[in-house]
Design a protein around this motif. Sequence first.
Motif, mmCIF file in Angstrom:
data_model
loop_
_atom_site.group_PDB
_atom_site.id
_atom_site.type_symbol
_atom_site.label_atom_id
_atom_site.label_comp_id
_atom_site.label_asym_id
_atom_site.label_seq_id
_atom_site.Cartn_x
_atom_site.Cartn_y
_atom_site.Cartn_z
ATOM 1 N N UNK A 17 1.201 -0.894 -0.017
ATOM 2 C CA UNK A 17 0.217 0.147 0.510
ATOM 3 C C UNK A 17 1.427 0.972 -0.041
ATOM 4 N N UNK A 18 0.348 2.462 -0.309
ATOM 5 C CA UNK A 18 1.065 3.226 -0.962
ATOM 6 C C UNK A 18 1.633 4.163 0.806
ATOM 7 N N UNK A 19 2.395 4.488 1.090
ATOM 8 C CA UNK A 19 2.730 5.177 2.483
ATOM 9 C C UNK A 19 2.154 7.097 2.118
ATOM 10 N N UNK A 20 2.176 7.054 0.553
ATOM 11 C CA UNK A 20 1.682 8.800 1.093
ATOM 12 C C UNK A 20 0.963 8.897 -0.695
ATOM 13 N N UNK A 21 0.423 10.466 -0.610
ATOM 14 C CA UNK A 21 -1.103 10.175 -1.624
ATOM 15 C C UNK A 21 -1.405 11.616 -1.984
ATOM 16 N N UNK A 22 -0.942 12.194 -2.924
ATOM 17 C CA UNK A 22 -0.914 13.112 -3.416
ATOM 18 C C UNK A 22 -2.686 13.606 -4.021
ATOM 19 N N UNK A 23 -3.404 14.636 -2.858
ATOM 20 C CA UNK A 23 -5.319 14.820 -3.132
ATOM 21 C C UNK A 23 -5.035 16.330 -3.572
ATOM 22 N N UNK A 24 -5.433 17.279 -4.462
ATOM 23 C CA UNK A 24 -5.691 18.559 -5.002
ATOM 24 C C UNK A 24 -4.067 19.194 -4.220
ATOM 25 N N UNK A 25 -4.039 19.907 -4.190
ATOM 26 C CA UNK A 25 -2.733 20.859 -3.497
ATOM 27 C C UNK A 25 -2.342 19.926 -2.516
ATOM 28 N N UNK A 26 -2.957 18.585 -1.694
ATOM 29 C CA UNK A 26 -2.568 18.366 -0.308
ATOM 30 C C UNK A 26 -1.434 16.904 -0.592
ATOM 31 N N UNK A 27 -0.324 16.797 0.220
ATOM 32 C CA UNK A 27 0.026 15.059 0.165
ATOM 33 C C UNK A 27 -0.224 14.988 1.787
ATOM 34 N N UNK A 28 -1.236 13.340 1.460
ATOM 35 C CA UNK A 28 -1.573 13.209 2.436
ATOM 36 C C UNK A 28 -0.835 11.455 2.947
ATOM 37 N N UNK A 29 -0.264 11.502 4.648
ATOM 38 C CA UNK A 29 0.251 10.229 4.796
ATOM 39 C C UNK A 29 -0.928 9.286 5.082
ATOM 40 N N UNK A 30 -1.001 7.960 4.831
ATOM 41 C CA UNK A 30 -1.112 7.244 4.142
ATOM 42 C C UNK A 30 -0.878 6.651 5.927
ATOM 43 N N UNK A 31 -1.795 6.030 6.328
ATOM 44 C CA UNK A 31 -0.828 5.135 7.716
ATOM 45 C C UNK A 31 -2.127 4.005 8.100
ATOM 46 N N UNK A 32 -1.656 3.019 8.437
ATOM 47 C CA UNK A 32 -2.417 2.112 8.889
ATOM 48 C C UNK A 32 -2.367 1.872 10.615
ATOM 49 N N UNK A 33 -3.977 2.134 10.947
ATOM 50 C CA UNK A 33 -3.644 1.749 12.662
ATOM 51 C C UNK A 33 -4.617 0.715 12.866
ATOM 52 N N UNK A 34 -4.806 0.581 14.059
ATOM 53 C CA UNK A 34 -5.522 -0.734 14.693
ATOM 54 C C UNK A 34 -6.995 -0.199 14.600
ATOM 55 N N UNK A 35 -7.023 1.013 15.203
ATOM 56 C CA UNK A 35 -8.403 1.169 16.236
ATOM 57 C C UNK A 35 -8.868 2.298 15.302
ATOM 58 N N UNK A 36 -8.239 3.217 13.890
ATOM 59 C CA UNK A 36 -8.448 4.222 14.044
ATOM 60 C C UNK A 36 -9.505 4.848 13.686
ATOM 61 N N UNK A 37 -10.074 5.814 14.465
ATOM 62 C CA UNK A 37 -11.454 6.997 15.001
ATOM 63 C C UNK A 37 -11.859 7.988 13.878
ATOM 64 N N UNK A 78 -11.218 0.877 1.168
ATOM 65 C CA UNK A 78 -11.076 1.712 2.355
ATOM 66 C C UNK A 78 -10.533 2.609 1.710
ATOM 67 N N UNK A 79 -9.256 2.507 1.422
ATOM 68 C CA UNK A 79 -8.116 3.869 1.043
ATOM 69 C C UNK A 79 -8.909 4.421 -0.001
ATOM 70 N N UNK A 80 -9.471 3.601 -1.565
ATOM 71 C CA UNK A 80 -10.112 4.808 -2.185
ATOM 72 C C UNK A 80 -11.436 5.115 -1.843
ATOM 73 N N UNK A 81 -12.289 4.978 -0.944
ATOM 74 C CA UNK A 81 -13.705 5.393 -0.231
ATOM 75 C C UNK A 81 -12.518 6.867 0.790
ATOM 76 N N UNK A 82 -11.116 7.041 0.482
ATOM 77 C CA UNK A 82 -11.273 7.623 1.610
ATOM 78 C C UNK A 82 -10.867 9.307 0.436
ATOM 79 N N UNK A 83 -9.932 8.562 -0.413
ATOM 80 C CA UNK A 83 -9.556 9.452 -1.810
ATOM 81 C C UNK A 83 -10.761 10.289 -2.028
ATOM 82 N N UNK A 84 -11.632 9.248 -2.479
ATOM 83 C CA UNK A 84 -12.953 9.866 -2.540
ATOM 84 C C UNK A 84 -13.193 11.234 -1.966
ATOM 85 N N UNK A 85 -13.325 10.866 -1.286
ATOM 86 C CA UNK A 85 -13.405 11.941 -0.043
ATOM 87 C C UNK A 85 -13.123 13.493 0.140
ATOM 88 N N UNK A 86 -11.902 13.021 -0.188
ATOM 89 C CA UNK A 86 -10.412 14.113 -0.048
ATOM 90 C C UNK A 86 -10.932 14.922 -1.717
#
Length: 92
Positions: free
Chosen positions: A1-21, A53-61
């Motif tokens: 899985x990618x560690x970073x992705x650019x969406x629009x003008x921002x670079x996002x860090x992608x983190x795998x977490x055991x209990x995201x909120x 799930x990553x693509x779901x969040x990318x669409x939100x971005x």
Amino acid sequence: MLRRIRIGPLDYTIRLESNPKGKEGQNVDGEINNLEGVIRIRSELHDTMKLQTLWHEIVHGICFHNRIKLNERDTDLLATALVTVLRDNKRL
């Protein structure tokens, strides 16, 4: 899985977490924080669901940066469609 992705003008860090909120403190499979530039994905998910799930969040971005309003259902449908097209057409 990618560690970073650019969406629009921002670079996002992608983190795998055991209990995201989510924004309201609820348990979620994924979450995007546009202020912090972070996408969090539940680490326990199957690889296919992590990608979905990553693509779901990318669409939100994408929606955030382009002032597009989609509800959660439509966001999920679009993410699923994108994952399917990319999976079924490896040369893209």
